[in-house]
Write a protein that holds these residues in place. Structure first.
Motif, mmCIF file in Angstrom:
data_model
loop_
_atom_site.group_PDB
_atom_site.id
_atom_site.type_symbol
_atom_site.label_atom_id
_atom_site.label_comp_id
_atom_site.label_asym_id
_atom_site.label_seq_id
_atom_site.Cartn_x
_atom_site.Cartn_y
_atom_site.Cartn_z
ATOM 1 N N TRP A 167 0.930 -1.104 0.258
ATOM 2 C CA TRP A 167 0.058 0.037 0.001
ATOM 3 C C TRP A 167 0.929 1.316 0.026
ATOM 4 C CZ3 TRP A 167 0.096 -4.015 3.567
ATOM 5 C CH2 TRP A 167 0.873 -3.614 4.703
ATOM 6 N N GLU A 168 2.065 1.143 0.029
ATOM 7 C CA GLU A 168 2.774 2.303 0.006
ATOM 8 C C GLU A 168 3.222 2.739 -1.272
ATOM 9 O OE1 GLU A 168 5.647 2.335 3.916
ATOM 10 O OE2 GLU A 168 6.048 0.640 3.014
ATOM 11 N N ILE A 169 3.371 2.012 -2.318
ATOM 12 C CA ILE A 169 3.774 2.091 -3.762
ATOM 13 C C ILE A 169 2.468 2.366 -4.481
ATOM 14 C CG2 ILE A 169 5.640 0.772 -3.344
ATOM 15 C CD1 ILE A 169 4.522 -1.283 -5.190
ATOM 16 N N GLU A 170 2.750 3.106 -5.632
ATOM 17 C CA GLU A 170 2.186 3.415 -6.628
ATOM 18 C C GLU A 170 2.694 2.434 -7.767
ATOM 19 O OE1 GLU A 170 1.881 7.433 -7.283
ATOM 20 O OE2 GLU A 170 2.147 7.878 -5.180
ATOM 21 N N PRO A 171 1.956 1.300 -8.224
ATOM 22 C CA PRO A 171 2.452 0.587 -9.227
ATOM 23 C C PRO A 171 2.246 1.192 -10.812
ATOM 24 C CG PRO A 171 0.991 -0.657 -7.994
ATOM 25 C CD PRO A 171 0.914 0.569 -7.779
ATOM 26 N N LEU A 172 3.318 1.128 -11.632
ATOM 27 C CA LEU A 172 3.046 1.610 -13.034
ATOM 28 C C LEU A 172 2.663 0.598 -13.757
ATOM 29 C CD1 LEU A 172 6.071 3.574 -13.477
ATOM 30 C CD2 LEU A 172 4.076 4.525 -12.560
ATOM 31 N N THR A 173 1.049 0.680 -13.971
ATOM 32 C CA THR A 173 0.713 -0.554 -14.890
ATOM 33 C C THR A 173 0.608 -0.209 -16.292
ATOM 34 O OG1 THR A 173 -1.546 0.697 -14.066
ATOM 35 C CG2 THR A 173 -0.630 -1.488 -12.935
ATOM 36 N N THR A 174 0.678 1.039 -16.331
ATOM 37 C CA THR A 174 0.484 1.431 -17.937
ATOM 38 C C THR A 174 1.708 0.639 -18.677
ATOM 39 O OG1 THR A 174 0.248 3.651 -17.202
ATOM 40 C CG2 THR A 174 0.227 3.516 -19.582
ATOM 41 N N PRO A 175 1.445 0.005 -19.831
ATOM 42 C CA PRO A 175 2.406 -0.813 -20.347
ATOM 43 C C PRO A 175 3.563 -0.216 -20.628
ATOM 44 C CG PRO A 175 0.336 -1.371 -21.075
ATOM 45 C CD PRO A 175 0.159 -0.284 -20.183
ATOM 46 N N PHE A 176 3.534 0.727 -21.666
ATOM 47 C CA PHE A 176 4.546 1.313 -22.106
ATOM 48 C C PHE A 176 5.878 2.113 -21.283
ATOM 49 C CE2 PHE A 176 1.293 4.396 -22.330
ATOM 50 C CZ PHE A 176 1.775 5.582 -21.958
ATOM 51 N N LEU A 177 5.195 2.033 -19.838
ATOM 52 C CA LEU A 177 6.194 2.771 -18.916
ATOM 53 C C LEU A 177 6.822 1.519 -18.193
ATOM 54 C CD1 LEU A 177 4.055 5.868 -17.752
ATOM 55 C CD2 LEU A 177 6.497 6.036 -18.790
ATOM 56 N N ILE A 178 6.534 0.535 -18.267
ATOM 57 C CA ILE A 178 6.775 -0.668 -17.475
ATOM 58 C C ILE A 178 8.651 -0.430 -17.549
ATOM 59 C CG2 ILE A 178 7.416 -3.044 -17.225
ATOM 60 C CD1 ILE A 178 4.351 -3.485 -17.618
ATOM 61 N N CYS A 179 9.240 -0.324 -18.685
ATOM 62 C CA CYS A 179 10.549 -0.462 -18.418
ATOM 63 C C CYS A 179 11.094 0.556 -19.392
ATOM 64 C CB CYS A 179 11.173 -1.859 -18.986
ATOM 65 S SG CYS A 179 13.011 -2.064 -18.575
ATOM 66 N N PRO A 180 11.206 2.006 -18.996
ATOM 67 C CA PRO A 180 11.713 3.014 -19.708
ATOM 68 C C PRO A 180 13.220 2.934 -20.254
ATOM 69 C CG PRO A 180 10.916 3.546 -17.330
ATOM 70 C CD PRO A 180 11.012 2.208 -17.508
ATOM 71 N N PRO A 181 13.557 3.419 -21.179
ATOM 72 C CA PRO A 181 14.973 3.309 -21.707
ATOM 73 C C PRO A 181 15.867 3.693 -20.397
ATOM 74 C CG PRO A 181 13.749 4.431 -23.290
ATOM 75 C CD PRO A 181 12.813 4.106 -22.120
ATOM 76 N N PRO A 182 16.758 2.944 -19.970
ATOM 77 C CA PRO A 182 17.657 3.519 -18.998
ATOM 78 C C PRO A 182 18.667 4.791 -19.286
ATOM 79 C CG PRO A 182 17.976 1.177 -19.421
ATOM 80 C CD PRO A 182 17.241 1.751 -20.512
ATOM 81 N N ILE A 183 18.786 5.006 -20.801
ATOM 82 C CA ILE A 183 19.378 6.178 -21.220
ATOM 83 C C ILE A 183 18.661 7.476 -20.767
ATOM 84 C CG2 ILE A 183 20.270 7.461 -23.105
ATOM 85 C CD1 ILE A 183 20.746 4.532 -24.328
ATOM 86 N N VAL A 184 17.496 7.478 -21.011
ATOM 87 C CA VAL A 184 16.665 8.394 -20.605
ATOM 88 C C VAL A 184 16.392 9.013 -19.259
ATOM 89 C CG1 VAL A 184 14.205 9.294 -20.805
ATOM 90 C CG2 VAL A 184 15.006 8.166 -22.647
ATOM 91 N N LEU A 185 16.436 7.804 -18.688
ATOM 92 C CA LEU A 185 16.578 8.015 -17.225
ATOM 93 C C LEU A 185 17.865 8.666 -16.488
ATOM 94 C CD1 LEU A 185 14.814 4.715 -15.322
ATOM 95 C CD2 LEU A 185 14.362 7.347 -15.130
ATOM 96 N N ARG A 186 18.929 7.885 -17.130
ATOM 97 C CA ARG A 186 20.109 8.551 -16.738
ATOM 98 C C ARG A 186 20.461 9.997 -17.133
ATOM 99 N NH1 ARG A 186 23.155 4.341 -19.399
ATOM 100 N NH2 ARG A 186 22.966 2.668 -17.728
ATOM 101 N N SER A 187 19.815 10.348 -18.313
ATOM 102 C CA SER A 187 20.093 11.867 -18.877
ATOM 103 C C SER A 187 19.367 12.853 -17.762
ATOM 104 C CB SER A 187 19.809 11.958 -20.043
ATOM 105 O OG SER A 187 18.256 11.634 -20.246
ATOM 106 N N LYS A 188 18.246 12.262 -17.423
ATOM 107 C CA LYS A 188 17.435 13.190 -16.492
ATOM 108 C C LYS A 188 17.976 13.311 -15.081
ATOM 109 C CE LYS A 188 12.816 12.732 -18.290
ATOM 110 N NZ LYS A 188 11.255 12.257 -17.989
ATOM 111 N N ARG A 189 18.666 12.100 -14.814
ATOM 112 C CA ARG A 189 19.363 12.311 -13.463
ATOM 113 C C ARG A 189 20.642 13.184 -13.493
ATOM 114 N NH1 ARG A 189 21.306 6.740 -12.423
ATOM 115 N NH2 ARG A 189 19.404 6.133 -13.609
#
Lengths: 386, 386
Positions: free
Chosen positions: B345-367
């Motif tokens: 109950w603490e988490i909000e699952p991302l059930t939208t399919p195309f968001l299940i595994c975003p490309p790591p590169i995008v994440l890294r650049s955002k970080r």
DNA sequence: CTGTGGGCAACGTGCCGACAA
DNA sequence: TTGTCGGCACGTTGCCCACAG
């Protein structure tokens, strides 16, 4: 001797701890057999949380009102905020409850009050920001290093260590007209750090290595009440019972904290003391007795009283318990603070026949004189316990 | 609304309490059905006493890892010494455990964060004896009464009430070159009385009656640790279990304290929230999710993570418990403080399919860009829970 | 013998604008 | 916009002795 007890990496000086705890407090030796009273433990929690054990607490039918235990370990502690002393005791219930009937040899529990020490209740001047601390002359001469009186004025720096091994520096000077001992520089820092007020007491000890130790005893014990934002008092009372019950059934160790200055009575008693009180003395209604109390000057004084009744404190939950099984009345009218119920081992019965019922007139005249200077000593010589 | 809850004779202002508790803390409404987790309760005690629940704690075979209860009462409190907020909850276990399977209507738990309020972390200058308190301009204009700028300099006296209904007086002045809002007279008294240090935070609220309220949030939570000279941590852990077990078996009320800023997680959850999380969502290993955390500026921020495992936190004592049944990994490397185990109950699952595994590169650049300003809002619009 | 108070010097507290980040 | 600093005034702290209980 300045024995110390290891606690993790810290050692609390035993002499200092006992000086802060007061003259009536004595801890049973490690390894000895003791009696533990859940009722007394609950009383201590009730004082801390200001809530009595409630009605709807479960029954632990297998939990007896007293547990014979081996005292596996004792560690001395002091509250970081208030410097209140307390002891952690690890108890192991004795497997064979039949051992209880066995009369044990009387363990000599030495009272560890240090000799080279003094204790002073702080005055308004002592705690004011306007000045320092006035040391009683006898105290300074007994406890502090001798001053070089050829100096003008005679002065020295003192370093005293508290329960947390923190050092406090004071300037000790002998001056004024008439001459007196004072602590000046460093005193007000100490006062404000410990948040001491007039009425609180400080004590200084010189241990056998010449090291100065210092402790405090607060007057206002109500201030020490714990926030209790952690556990509800109900759960605490239940926790005491459940922990004791579980330990008794599995013969496993359990841990308790004993707060000598909060607890109304000791609830871990040497087995020998308990058995002697329960089996060796016949207590009857009307019997006269004495009981020790601590005075404001932290010395011991005995008060006289009469047993007015014998019976269970809580017949429903704790039948046949010796905890506070005696109802008593006190001779002196200033008995407001004194317990109306005590336990057998707390009192000294007056078995000498001609002292059972002293003429009331004599008592009254003695009371009128104020402090009973000679009375206790007279009784002391007359009364010798086996 | 500035609702208040009666506690004996005192009332703690609910808005102020919630402001001190932080944006993530919400208490289930009185009368509602909740789920209580003894494990979580134990965790809170473990933090307070700095001791985990030990091994040799008795089993309570009839005590389930979660208890469905009716929340009979909630009272808000604040520690007298530290001003730490906590809540006392009275719970009554539901007689019929079958009710559990019944899906309850979703209770709207409004987050009671006040609107007209500000919170500032104190700087070295704010807490120094050398000066006063520098009020952020926006904060002063939003929360404090408007100054009469025709005066030279513009100034007024403010009165703010704390959690204990104590009033504090401050001189609010607008001066300096460049101009700024300051609290001068009265500020240092407040600082020393509350023993605030740089890094601690103060917050001011203007309630709907125009009354100023003030609270504090201490940075150094380690300082708040209770002396624990009352009850051993073992007895506390046992007390939690015994109290819950007894209450469950007799369907009688029991009382717990919830310390929002000490407890690692909430352990009294609205029944609807629990059931929705447990029964409505299929969690699988590898699933991506978001979870809310409080930032240092006491705002909410969501962090992303991946479920790396599902299983019991304590298979021996608490089999089939949903408490922290998910092992998780966090996207960001600054995840040192974040729990490696969370509850459904603490988490909000991302059930939208195309968001299940975003490309790591995008994440890294955002970080690499630093603060994820837009990311959360983008996801917010994409993800709508049923 | 020791608690309180007046006298006085030294120090810290606390208000101010000037900078600069 | 706001954190820190130097300058400065004033109030408190703290050391001294004189009294008196």
């Amino acid at each position: 001797a300045s024995s110390t007890i290891v606690q993790g990496e810290k050692r609390i000086n035993s002499e200092l701890w006992h000086a802060c705890a007061g003259p009536l407090v004595s801890l049973p030796p490690v390894g000895s057999q003791v009696v533990y009273f859940p009722q007394g433990h609950s009383e201590q929690v009730a004082v801390s949380t200001q809530k009595e054990a409630d009605i709807h607490i479960p029954n632990y039918p297998n939990l007896r009102p007293h547990l014979i235990c081996t005292l596996e370990n004792v560690t001395l502690h002091a509250d970081l905020e208030t410097d209140d002393v307390y002891a952690q005791m690890v108890l192991i219930p004795t497997q064979d409850p039949e051992k209880e009937t066995m009369l044990l040899p009387d363990v000599v529990v030495q009272n560890k009050q240090p000799t080279e020490y003094f204790c002073k209740t702080l005055t308004a001047s002592d705690t004011s920001t306007h000045g320092g601390f006035s040391i009683p002359r006898r105290a300074a001469e007994k406890v502090f290093p001798t001053l070089d009186y050829t100096q003008q004025p005679p002065a020295q720096e003192l370093v005293a260590r508290d329960l947390h091994d923190q050092d406090w520096h004071f300037r000790h000077i002998y001056r004024g007209q008439p001459r007196r001992h004072l602590l000046t520089t460093g005193w007000s820092i100490f006062i404000s750090a410990k948040r001491l007020q007039a009425g609180d007491a400080v004590l200084f000890i010189r241990d056998d290595k010449g090291q100065l130790l210092l402790g405090i005893r607060r007057a206002n014990r109500l201030q020490t009440i714990m926030p209790s934002s952690v556990l509800s008092s109900d759960s605490m009372h239940i926790g005491i019972l459940a922990a004791a019950s579980h330990a008794a059934q599995t013969s496993s160790r359990f841990t308790i904290f004993y707060n000598p200055r909060q607890s109304p009575s000791e609830f871990v008693i040497p087995s020998a003391k308990y058995q002697k009180a329960v089996y060796s003395t016949q207590i009857t209604v009307g019997m006269r007795f004495r009981m020790m109390f601590e005075t404001e000057e932290s010395t011991v004084r005995r008060y006289m009283g009469t047993v007015t009744g014998i019976g269970d404190l809580d017949p429903v939950r704790w039948p046949n318990s010796h905890w506070r099984s005696l109802k008593v009345g006190w001779d002196e009218s200033t008995a407001g603070e004194r317990q109306r119920r005590v336990s057998l081992w707390e009192i000294e019965p007056l078995t000498t026949p001609f002292l059972i019922c002293p003429p009331p007139i004599v008592l009254r005249s003695k009371r009128a004189r104020g402090i009973h200077a000679g009375e206790d000593e007279d009784l002391e010589t007359l009364m010798k316990k086996s």
